[in-house]
Write an enzyme that holds these catalytic residues in place. Structure first.
Site, PDB file in Angstrom:
ATOM      1  N   ASP A   1      -9.565  -3.145   1.493  1.00  0.00           N
ATOM      2  CA  ASP A   1      -9.653  -2.619   2.855  1.00  0.00           C
ATOM      3  C   ASP A   1     -11.054  -2.043   3.035  1.00  0.00           C
ATOM      4  O   ASP A   1     -11.498  -1.201   2.243  1.00  0.00           O
ATOM      5  CB  ASP A   1      -8.570  -1.542   3.056  1.00  0.00           C
ATOM      6  CG  ASP A   1      -8.535  -0.980   4.470  1.00  0.00           C
ATOM      7  OD1 ASP A   1      -9.603  -0.589   4.983  1.00  0.00           O
ATOM      8  OD2 ASP A   1      -7.429  -0.910   5.060  1.00  0.00           O
TER       9      ASP A   1
ATOM     10  N   TRP B   1       0.867  -1.186   0.000  1.00  0.00           N
ATOM     11  CA  TRP B   1       0.000   0.000   0.000  1.00  0.00           C
ATOM     12  C   TRP B   1       0.896   1.225   0.000  1.00  0.00           C
ATOM     13  O   TRP B   1       1.872   1.275   0.748  1.00  0.00           O
ATOM     14  CB  TRP B   1      -0.924   0.056   1.228  1.00  0.00           C
ATOM     15  CG  TRP B   1      -1.630   1.379   1.263  1.00  0.00           C
ATOM     16  CD1 TRP B   1      -2.682   1.768   0.490  1.00  0.00           C
ATOM     17  CD2 TRP B   1      -1.259   2.523   2.044  1.00  0.00           C
ATOM     18  NE1 TRP B   1      -2.993   3.082   0.748  1.00  0.00           N
ATOM     19  CE2 TRP B   1      -2.136   3.568   1.697  1.00  0.00           C
ATOM     20  CE3 TRP B   1      -0.268   2.775   2.997  1.00  0.00           C
ATOM     21  CZ2 TRP B   1      -2.058   4.842   2.269  1.00  0.00           C
ATOM     22  CZ3 TRP B   1      -0.181   4.039   3.564  1.00  0.00           C
ATOM     23  CH2 TRP B   1      -1.078   5.054   3.210  1.00  0.00           C
TER      24      TRP B   1
ATOM     25  N   LYS C   1      -7.042   2.509  -2.593  1.00  0.00           N
ATOM     26  CA  LYS C   1      -7.676   3.381  -1.614  1.00  0.00           C
ATOM     27  C   LYS C   1      -8.402   4.500  -2.341  1.00  0.00           C
ATOM     28  O   LYS C   1      -8.035   4.859  -3.454  1.00  0.00           O
ATOM     29  CB  LYS C   1      -6.586   3.934  -0.692  1.00  0.00           C
ATOM     30  CG  LYS C   1      -7.087   4.753   0.463  1.00  0.00           C
ATOM     31  CD  LYS C   1      -5.959   4.975   1.470  1.00  0.00           C
ATOM     32  CE  LYS C   1      -6.441   5.806   2.648  1.00  0.00           C
ATOM     33  NZ  LYS C   1      -5.484   5.864   3.752  1.00  0.00           N
TER      34      LYS C   1
ATOM     35  N   HIS D   1      -8.424  -6.375   4.334  1.00  0.00           N
ATOM     36  CA  HIS D   1      -8.055  -5.589   5.500  1.00  0.00           C
ATOM     37  C   HIS D   1      -9.373  -5.239   6.162  1.00  0.00           C
ATOM     38  O   HIS D   1     -10.033  -4.275   5.770  1.00  0.00           O
ATOM     39  CB  HIS D   1      -7.298  -4.317   5.114  1.00  0.00           C
ATOM     40  CG  HIS D   1      -5.820  -4.515   5.044  1.00  0.00           C
ATOM     41  ND1 HIS D   1      -4.919  -3.491   4.931  1.00  0.00           N
ATOM     42  CD2 HIS D   1      -5.086  -5.656   5.111  1.00  0.00           C
ATOM     43  CE1 HIS D   1      -3.693  -3.984   4.930  1.00  0.00           C
ATOM     44  NE2 HIS D   1      -3.768  -5.288   5.025  1.00  0.00           N
TER      45      HIS D   1
ATOM     46  N   GLU E   1      -2.914  -3.028  -2.549  1.00  0.00           N
ATOM     47  CA  GLU E   1      -4.063  -2.446  -1.845  1.00  0.00           C
ATOM     48  C   GLU E   1      -4.360  -1.026  -2.336  1.00  0.00           C
ATOM     49  O   GLU E   1      -3.527  -0.131  -2.230  1.00  0.00           O
ATOM     50  CB  GLU E   1      -3.768  -2.411  -0.334  1.00  0.00           C
ATOM     51  CG  GLU E   1      -4.856  -1.745   0.503  1.00  0.00           C
ATOM     52  CD  GLU E   1      -4.491  -1.672   1.998  1.00  0.00           C
ATOM     53  OE1 GLU E   1      -3.354  -2.012   2.363  1.00  0.00           O
ATOM     54  OE2 GLU E   1      -5.372  -1.270   2.783  1.00  0.00           O
TER      55      GLU E   1
ATOM     56  N   HIS F   1     -11.715   1.726   2.598  1.00  0.00           N
ATOM     57  CA  HIS F   1     -11.104   2.420   1.463  1.00  0.00           C
ATOM     58  C   HIS F   1     -12.044   2.730   0.308  1.00  0.00           C
ATOM     59  O   HIS F   1     -11.604   2.886  -0.828  1.00  0.00           O
ATOM     60  CB  HIS F   1      -9.910   1.618   0.954  1.00  0.00           C
ATOM     61  CG  HIS F   1      -8.725   1.724   1.855  1.00  0.00           C
ATOM     62  ND1 HIS F   1      -7.459   1.341   1.502  1.00  0.00           N
ATOM     63  CD2 HIS F   1      -8.621   2.207   3.121  1.00  0.00           C
ATOM     64  CE1 HIS F   1      -6.618   1.560   2.499  1.00  0.00           C
ATOM     65  NE2 HIS F   1      -7.314   2.080   3.494  1.00  0.00           N
TER      66      HIS F   1
ATOM     67  N   ASP G   1     -11.981   6.983   6.482  1.00  0.00           N
ATOM     68  CA  ASP G   1     -11.135   5.800   6.716  1.00  0.00           C
ATOM     69  C   ASP G   1     -10.491   5.904   8.094  1.00  0.00           C
ATOM     70  O   ASP G   1      -9.285   6.021   8.230  1.00  0.00           O
ATOM     71  CB  ASP G   1     -10.073   5.740   5.610  1.00  0.00           C
ATOM     72  CG  ASP G   1      -9.157   4.537   5.741  1.00  0.00           C
ATOM     73  OD1 ASP G   1      -9.617   3.495   6.238  1.00  0.00           O
ATOM     74  OD2 ASP G   1      -7.983   4.645   5.353  1.00  0.00           O
TER      75      ASP G   1
ATOM     76  N   ASP H   1      -7.122  -4.489   9.964  1.00  0.00           N
ATOM     77  CA  ASP H   1      -6.404  -3.220   9.841  1.00  0.00           C
ATOM     78  C   ASP H   1      -7.181  -2.119  10.559  1.00  0.00           C
ATOM     79  O   ASP H   1      -8.103  -1.537  10.000  1.00  0.00           O
ATOM     80  CB  ASP H   1      -6.201  -2.862   8.354  1.00  0.00           C
ATOM     81  CG  ASP H   1      -5.368  -1.591   8.198  1.00  0.00           C
ATOM     82  OD1 ASP H   1      -4.834  -1.103   9.207  1.00  0.00           O
ATOM     83  OD2 ASP H   1      -5.248  -1.109   7.055  1.00  0.00           O
TER      84      ASP H   1
ATOM     85  N   ASP I   1     -10.303   3.824  10.629  1.00  0.00           N
ATOM     86  CA  ASP I   1      -9.681   2.640  11.235  1.00  0.00           C
ATOM     87  C   ASP I   1     -10.134   2.397  12.667  1.00  0.00           C
ATOM     88  O   ASP I   1      -9.315   2.132  13.559  1.00  0.00           O
ATOM     89  CB  ASP I   1      -8.154   2.739  11.142  1.00  0.00           C
ATOM     90  CG  ASP I   1      -7.667   2.593   9.713  1.00  0.00           C
ATOM     91  OD1 ASP I   1      -7.725   1.476   9.185  1.00  0.00           O
ATOM     92  OD2 ASP I   1      -7.248   3.602   9.109  1.00  0.00           O
TER      93      ASP I   1
HETATM   94  C1  RNT Z   1      -3.692   2.666   4.731  1.00  0.00           C
HETATM   95  C2  RNT Z   1      -3.824   1.205   4.474  1.00  0.00           C
HETATM   96  C3  RNT Z   1      -2.701   0.371   4.996  1.00  0.00           C
HETATM   97  C4  RNT Z   1      -2.246   0.768   6.376  1.00  0.00           C
HETATM   98  C5  RNT Z   1      -1.157  -0.098   6.938  1.00  0.00           C
HETATM   99  C6  RNT Z   1      -0.558   0.486   8.179  1.00  0.00           C
HETATM  100  O1  RNT Z   1      -4.817   3.369   4.425  1.00  0.00           O
HETATM  101  O2  RNT Z   1      -5.036   0.751   4.967  1.00  0.00           O
HETATM  102  O3  RNT Z   1      -3.069  -0.961   4.936  1.00  0.00           O
HETATM  103  O4  RNT Z   1      -3.306   0.827   7.269  1.00  0.00           O
HETATM  104  O5  RNT Z   1      -0.229  -0.334   5.977  1.00  0.00           O
HETATM  105 ZN    ZN Z   2      -5.345  -1.376   4.906  1.00  0.00          ZN
END
Ligand code: RNT
Ligand code: ZN
Length: 423
Positions: free
Chosen positions: A264, A190, A233, A291, A231, A267, A299, A331, A301
């Protein structure tokens, strides 16, 4: 003792009966659940800081909020925390390691383009002794050469080369780890590349990214040692208007280069869901890496919880018979609560979602749908929500020797008192 065992098992026997009436084999579901490995992200334990000791801000559009005490400050502390977490999870899981978590020689900083497997020996030994696999990620943020928001798509060929070399180094490390442990390591790329304002040139950086990725992946790799994932986004902080590695970019890349696509959950546009994407992309791709995260308005998290979308993701994996083709990684990062608890809450939520999905009478629901009896489909989908999956979950925890229900929390609180609070 015998009496205690009987009283503990009675609710489970009853639950098993109840599921049997729906045509669901609880033992088969639990057996299946035991075989699923979730890849736990190392970065929940220390707010994505890592062990390079450079003091670089995280950057890359990532943000961790909170300053709860007890953050792991070195690999030994992080491993101790992970040991505690793994001891509270039924089943055998994996660790997802970022390149910035190497154990580098003190006073001799090793830059990202020169890192080698030896700096991950400590992790390999730890994982081997616990018989867990390790996945890997190059770190394309928190570095002076990523400070302007571009890495593999950077206009400067020298900076691009640095990040290509980092990608190559990480791929070799992943392969060394996979070989040492005897379980292929998924190496997920990523990158943060993008811009705050709409760029005039959207095409150039994407062409450069494809070229850089091809250079990273040029060396053939034994799939039994390591596998490549990419990955995408939608946006990040500071890349609101343009992200080079968007979903379309990486979907096309994964298809043409036969790579694993990483989805993810945070994302995409807020009303877009990863659960719906699984069957779409798996029509064309062999494998997907997830993820599993929880975005709240962006996003963000947040710690994964047993939400409708988490359940939908688990249902899609199980209903589509994708358990062998979908690698489940987590994640999220939250520093406002106990970090060990955050890991446990998120992973147990993922496992519970999978259990609920495995306990679904899918075949009868599918039949109703095929017959056009949409009334019964909706009615039964609602009724099965009230089946006693919690009793089955507790039984599963007990048979795996981990605390059922809320009992794990006391252990985390004790760990906080004796270990985390001393840091
Ligand atoms: C970032 C991505 C990625 C990170 C990690 C820390 O938006 O989701 O996967 O969260 O690499
Ligand atoms: Zn991620």
């Amino acid at each position: 003792m015998a009496a205690a065992t009987t009283s503990v098992d009675a609710p489970f026997e009853q639950a098993r009966e109840q599921y049997a009436e729906w045509g669901v084999d609880v033992d088969a579901a639990l057996h299946r659940l035991s075989t699923i490995a979730i890849s736990l992200h190392c970065w929940q334990g220390d707010d994505v800081v890592g062990f390079e000791g450079t003091g670089q801000a995280i950057g890359g559009g990532l943000a961790v909020t909170g300053n709860y005490p007890g953050r792991a400050r070195n690999a030994d502390e992080l491993r101790a925390d992970l040991d505690r977490v793994f001891s509270l999870l039924p089943g055998r899981h994996r660790l997802n390691l970022h390149a910035s978590y190497g154990e580098f020689p003190a006073g001799h900083p090793v830059d990202r383009d020169a890192i080698e497997p030896e700096y991950f020996r400590g992790w390999m030994d730890w994982a081997r002794s616990r018989r867990i696999g390790i996945d890997f990620n190059p770190t394309y943020f928190a570095h002076p050469l990523a400070a302007d928001g571009y890495t593999l798509a950077h206009p400067d060929p020298g900076i691009r080369r640095f990040w290509i070399d980092h990608g190559i180094a990480c791929r070799r490390i992943a392969a060394a780890i996979g070989t040492a442990i005897g379980s292929p390591s998924i190496n997920n790329i990523w990158i943060p590349d993008g811009s705050k304002e709409p760029p005039v040139d959207r095409k150039g950086p994407r062409a450069r990214l494809a070229e850089s990725l091809d250079a990273v992946f040029a060396e053939p790799i034994d799939p039994m040692a390591a596998r490549d994932a990419v990955e995408g986004k939608l946006f990040g902080i500071g890349s609101e208007s343009y992200v080079v590695g968007s979903h379309e970019f990486y979907y096309g890349y994964a298809l043409t280069r036969k790579k694993i696509l990483c989805l993810d959950a945070g994302h995409y546009h807020p009303t877009e869901v990863v659960s719906d994407k699984l069957s779409a992309v798996l029509t064309h791709l062999d494998e997907v890496l997830l993820h599993v995260s929880r975005g709240v308005r962006w996003d963000s998290d947040h710690v994964v919880i047993l939400s409708d979308e988490l359940l939908a993701i688990a249902q899609e994996i199980v209903r589509g018979d994708y358990l062998e083709r979908v690698h489940i990684g987590l994640d999220f990062f939250d520093a406002t609560i106990n970090r060990v608890a955050a890991w446990v809450i998120g992973t147990r939520a993922m496992l519970k979602a999978l259990l609920i999905a495995l306990l679904e009478p899918t075949e009868s629901l599918r039949r109703l749908e095929a017959e056009g009896d949409l009334t019964s489909r909706l009615a039964l989908l609602e009724e099965i929500k009230a089946l006693p999956f919690g009793t089955v979950w507790d039984h599963h925890c007990r048979t795996h020797g981990v605390p059922p229900g809320r009992d794990w929390l006391a252990e985390v609180k004790e760990y906080e008192r004796t270990v985390l609070a001393q840091r």
